[in-house]
Each structure stands twice: as structure tokens, then as C-alpha cells.
Design an enzyme around this catalytic site. Structure first.
Site, PDB file in Angstrom:
ATOM      1  CG  ASP A  89      -7.080  -3.198  -3.277  1.00  0.00           C
ATOM      2  OD1 ASP A  89      -7.834  -2.227  -3.025  1.00  0.00           O
ATOM      3  OD2 ASP A  89      -5.855  -3.156  -3.068  1.00  0.00           O
TER       4      ASP A  89
ATOM      5  CG  HIS B 277      -5.676  -2.267   0.348  1.00  0.00           C
ATOM      6  ND1 HIS B 277      -4.945  -2.002  -0.785  1.00  0.00           N
ATOM      7  CD2 HIS B 277      -5.124  -1.506   1.334  1.00  0.00           C
ATOM      8  CE1 HIS B 277      -4.005  -1.128  -0.515  1.00  0.00           C
ATOM      9  NE2 HIS B 277      -4.096  -0.805   0.763  1.00  0.00           N
TER      10      HIS B 277
ATOM     11  CB  SER C 219      -0.951  -0.047   1.195  1.00  0.00           C
ATOM     12  OG  SER C 219      -1.888   0.991   1.124  1.00  0.00           O
TER      13      SER C 219
END
Length: 509
Positions: A410, A463, A165
Site C-alpha cells: 500500500d 496507506h 496501521s
């Protein structure tokens, strides 16, 4: 029995080759209290973010907790008398709190194949900080440089860096930063860069958290939204907190209408939306202008310093001022001079993901004009917009739920941000002059029933949960064991069509 991909690879005779350096993402690693106000004295060296004690400290005194989680509004650094620091090493990244795994499954899988703390390292950081303040306050880039140099010296092999991320933005900024002093450094020290679910071009929900303090109950920013609910913390208090975090500004959508669409078109519009020529009231540039106006001059200056959203169209850096005022623009900064390094983009698809929003203006134009005359401090935290949660249903080929239009992604980062650069622009000479091999691998979200596993099980591509996806674990260990050449593109989404729809002048002039 849960799958153990590390054991299966070990049975094939695969062993650790490259040390693995983990660069975690936004909000999913712990923050410890090292200095604070009297109200928090009993939490010294305890996590007030990323543990069960977080809940205890929050519920015990919400005002105290919020005061300690905020950064200084002017500098973006420590407030007077308060110091939070990142929990260190693998203990800082394995679990968000007991039972909620983040990197724990990769750590277990790597251990099954032969890794340990000598060659598997968690390089944590204070995820609230802007990228330049990570170096200015904590010397994070310098320490990451030393860690990679030490790994090469002790293990005799270049490292595999795995980010998740926001960690992607951090590590790409690091590569540009180190390349300015030594253009060959990345080539000498990094064998592969594994970008897991990186919001390369930003994330839409950063806009809502900064504009109105609202987040949906999805991963990452949603972890905050679930914790800081309307019933516990008013929206203006959440805005006050979020607008002190430079990292949130760094995740604002990058690239303007050419990437995120204008009032009649977007590259990821469905065929039905294109046929109906859906007219949107605001494009991303006008939305950013609303945000910057609502945030006030100080917030505007911080976005310029700490985000690429309004970067100079002809420069790699967002600002050419002091070393503390830069954020490298992914659309203008080329990949490093590292022809033997390989880049792998691993991300989930198949989940409805926030893409755009329906908003209500809570004040008249007259009131908005009046607000410009108010004090900067008052203006910065006053919330004048809110999500129109009555906007729901199927409209013009898109799905709208509680004021949010979704697209593929996601669950947190839309496909246009995770996939387009990897699939197209990072494979072109302007941004990849060294010819680095770039591989994109997509993973369809295939969760098990909730009664079996609330987080979706071993094939969840959500995610955060993707860090435990059995195929992702196998792919990371394949790369780290020196077999990365075996991995090819695996595309199951519409990313090629989306990328082809984007006509963008990338790279520095």
C-alpha cells in the site's frame, strides 16, 4: 460531487447498530504540549505534532522542537520537564492538519448514516510510546476497557473497533492483555475488529529509520521524513529522535527469514527472481543484528522489551519480566476466545512498497570494532550506515529506486505484512482456536490525476488515504450496521501464493 457512501446506505434503510471505536495509527494523530522547557512556553496546550502550529514551532526553534518530541532515552517515558499528551476524541484523529484528512471521511460517512459522538468515539494515544508504556504512563488499555464497557452499557450493543496501521498492533496487544484477566471479555464487548492497513508482521522502513534515520517520501514514517529532511535536520539527530520512540521498535519486521526471506529466497519473490536465484548479502536477522549492534546495549534492551522481532520462539510474550516489559508476538499469541467476534482485514494493494534496501557501511571493520569500546550514549546515536541511493534500475526481476527494492503493498506496508496472517495463519486452529471468522478485503490503488486530487481521490488505496476510499467506508459501515455477514473475501493480489510459500511453526508450544 464527492461520493457519500453513508447517505447511500441510509437510503437503503441501514442505521447504526454497533458503536464504532477508532484506534488511530502511528504519527497521524495530534500531540499537545502540557509541560515544557522555557523555549516552548508559548505553545502550551497547542499541538506541536499534527497541526500548522507544528511547522511554526519547528521552524522557530528546531532544537527546542526536537527536544520536546523525544522521549526519555532510558525509560521511554516523559523527559524531565516535558509532557506531551494525545489530542483527545474525534478532533484528535479527523485531520492531521487542516486540509489533510485522516479519519475525517469516515466520520462524515458515519454521520450521514446516523452516527454521532455518542456512538462514534476516537480513542487516541501517544503514538510514540511502546505498547507497555502506553499502559504504564497513561493507563491506555484500562481506559480503552472502560470505553468499551461504557459503550455496551449505553448503546446496548457490542462495539466495532476500527484500527489503522500501528493501531492494529495496539489493539491486538490490548486483546491479549485483557484476556489474561478475563478470557471472555472480548467476546462480551467486541462484535467485530476491523484492521485497516495493519503492519501485522512489521514494516521494512522502521529498520531504515532506526538504523540510519532515513525514510522515503511515503505515508506514515514518510510524513516524518518529509518534515525532517536532510536540509533541516542531520541524520544523526533524526536517529536520536527515532530511537527514543518505542513504537518504532514495535514495528520492526517479525518472524525472521521464514517470513522475510533468507539470502537466496523470499516467499514474495517474483517468478523471475526465483529463476535467477538472486543472492542477497543480508537476511532480516543479520540486518537486525547490525541495527542492535549499532544502537548499543540500551537500545538492544528496549527492542527486547518493546518489540516482537526477537521474541522467544516458544512464547507469546517477548519478555516475561515486569508488566512494563512485554510485547505480544503475533506469531505466537492466539486470537482471543471470542467465537462470535469477526475480524476484517482491509488493506490496499497495487503500490510499489519498500521491501528491502541497499546500504553502504560508512566505516571500516576496524572502526566498527573500536566503536564497541565507546560510551553507550555516543554509540546509540552515531550513524555508521546510509542508504545507497545510487542503486537504481531493474535488477533480477525487482524494481530498485534510490537504494530501495519494492514489492506489492500500500506504499508503506508490504503485502507480506498486511495480508499473510489474515489470509492464512489467523484462519488456522493454532492461532484461532475459537474459530473466529476472518475476512480479507483488498482494494486496488486506482488514483485520479494529481491535478484533480493530490491524494488520489476516492479510490486511492495508499496507506493513509485508504481511510477515505469509498469502498472501505462502505465496508466499515456495512459491518457497523450489522450487515458484516454480507462481506466475503475479496482478493486481487498474489497473497495466496505468498502465504503458501511460508512454512512456519506458529502458536505456543
Amino acid at each position: 460531487m464527492a461520493p457519500r457512501p453513508g447517505r447511500e446506505l441510509a437510503k437503503k434503510g441501514w442505521k447504526p447498530k454497533h458503536p464504532i471505536i477508532i484506534v488511530p495509527g502511528f504519527v497521524t494523530s495530534g500531540l499537545e504540549l502540557w509541560s515544557g522547557k522555557p523555549c516552548a512556553a508559548r505553545y502550551f496546550r497547542q499541538r506541536i505534532w499534527g497541526s500548522l502550529s507544528m511547522t511554526q514551532s519547528f521552524m522557530g526553534d528546531k532544537a527546542c522542537w526536537l527536544e520536546h518530541m523525544a522521549l526519555d532515552n532510558t525509560t521511554g517515558l516523559d523527559p524531565e520537564g516535558v509532557r506531551l499528551r494525545a489530542s483527545e476524541g474525534l478532533l484528535g484523529v479527523d485531520y492531521f492538519f487542516p486540509g489533510y484528512a485522516v479519519w475525517a471521511k469516515l466520520i462524515e460517512a458515519a454521520a450521514d448514516m446516523g452516527y454521532d459522538t455518542n456512538n462514534l468515539i476516537g480513542e487516541t494515544y501517544d503514538w510514540r510510546l511502546s505498547v507497555p508504556n502506553m499502559e504504564a504512563r497513561d493507563n491506555y488499555f484500562t481506559r480503552l476497557k472502560w470505553r468499551l464497557e461504557l459503550s455496551l452499557k449505553t448503546e446496548g450493543e457490542k462495539a466495532v473497533v476500527a484500527s489503522h496501521s500501528w493501531g492494529d498492533n495496539v489493539f491486538r496487544n490490548f486483546m491479549v492483555w485483557i484476556g489474561e484477566d478475563d478470557p471472555d471479555w472480548v467476546e462480551k464487548h467486541v462484535a467485530a475488529y476491523v484492521n485497516i492497513a495493519g503492519p501485522v508482521l512489521g514494516v521494512a522502513k522502521s529498520m531504515t529509520s532506526l538504523l540510519s534515520g532515513e525514510t522515503r517520501d511515503t505515508a506514515e514514517l514518510g510524513l516524518i521524513g518529509a518534515f525532517l529532511s536532510d536540509n533541516l535536520v542531520p541524520r544523526n539527530e533524526r536517529v536520536k529522535l527515532f530511537r527514543t520512540w518505542g513504537s518504532a521498535m514495535g514495528m520492526l519486521p517479525v518472524g525472521g527469514p521464514d517470513i522475510w526471506g533468507n539470502t537466496t529466497w523470499a516467499p514474495d519473490d517474483t517468478l523471475e527472481m526465483t529463476k535467477q536465484n538472486v543472492v542477497k548479502k543480508h537476511d532480516v536477522d543479520s540486518a537486525v543484528k547490525i541495527l542492535l549492534k549499532n544502537g548499543g546495549p540500551l537500545f538492544h534492551d528496549h527492542v527486547v522489551k518493546w518489540g516482537a522481532v526477537h521474541a522467544d520462539e516458544r512464547s507469546c510474550k517477548a519478555s516475561k519480566g515486569s508488566p512494563e516489559e512485554y510485547y505480544y508476538n503475533p506469531l505466537k499469541c492466539p486470537l482471543p476466545k471470542a467465537p462470535s467476534m469477526q475480524i476484517y482485514c482491509l488493506y490496499g494493494v497495487g503500490l510499489p512498497t519498500e521491501r528491502s534496501y541497499y546500504y553502504l557501511n560508512l566505516e571500516s571493520d576496524k572502526a566498527m570494532r573500536k566503536s564497541e569500546e565507546e560510551s553507550e550514549t555516543h554509540q546509540q546515536y552515531e550513524v555508521r550506515w546510509k542508504m545507497d541511493k545510487d542503486a537504481s534500475g531493474e535488477r533480477h526481476g525487482g524494481t530498485i529506486s534510490y537504494g530501495v527494492r519494492t514489492s506489492d503493498g500500500d506504499g508503506t506496508v508490504p503485502l507480506i505484512s498486511t495480508g499473510v496472517m489474515c489470509h492464512k495463519h489467523w484462519r488456522e486452529k493454532q492461532l484461532n482456536p475459537a474459530g473466529i471468522r476472518v475476512v480479507s478485503r483488498e482494494y486496488l490503488h486506482e488514483p485520479v490525476a494529481a491535478y484533480k486530487d493530490l491524494r488520489g481521490g476516492p479510490r486511492s488505496a495508499d496507506h493513509v488515504d485508504i481511510l477515505g476510499h469509498m469502498d472501505v467506508l462502505e465496508d466499515i459501515l456495512t459491518i457497523a450496521s450489522g450487515h458484516g455477514d454480507d462481506l466475503q473475501d475479496k482478493i486481487i493480489s498474489d497473497v495466496k501464493r505468498i502465504a503458501d510459500n511460508i512454512k512456519l511453526d506458529v502458536g505456543c508450544d
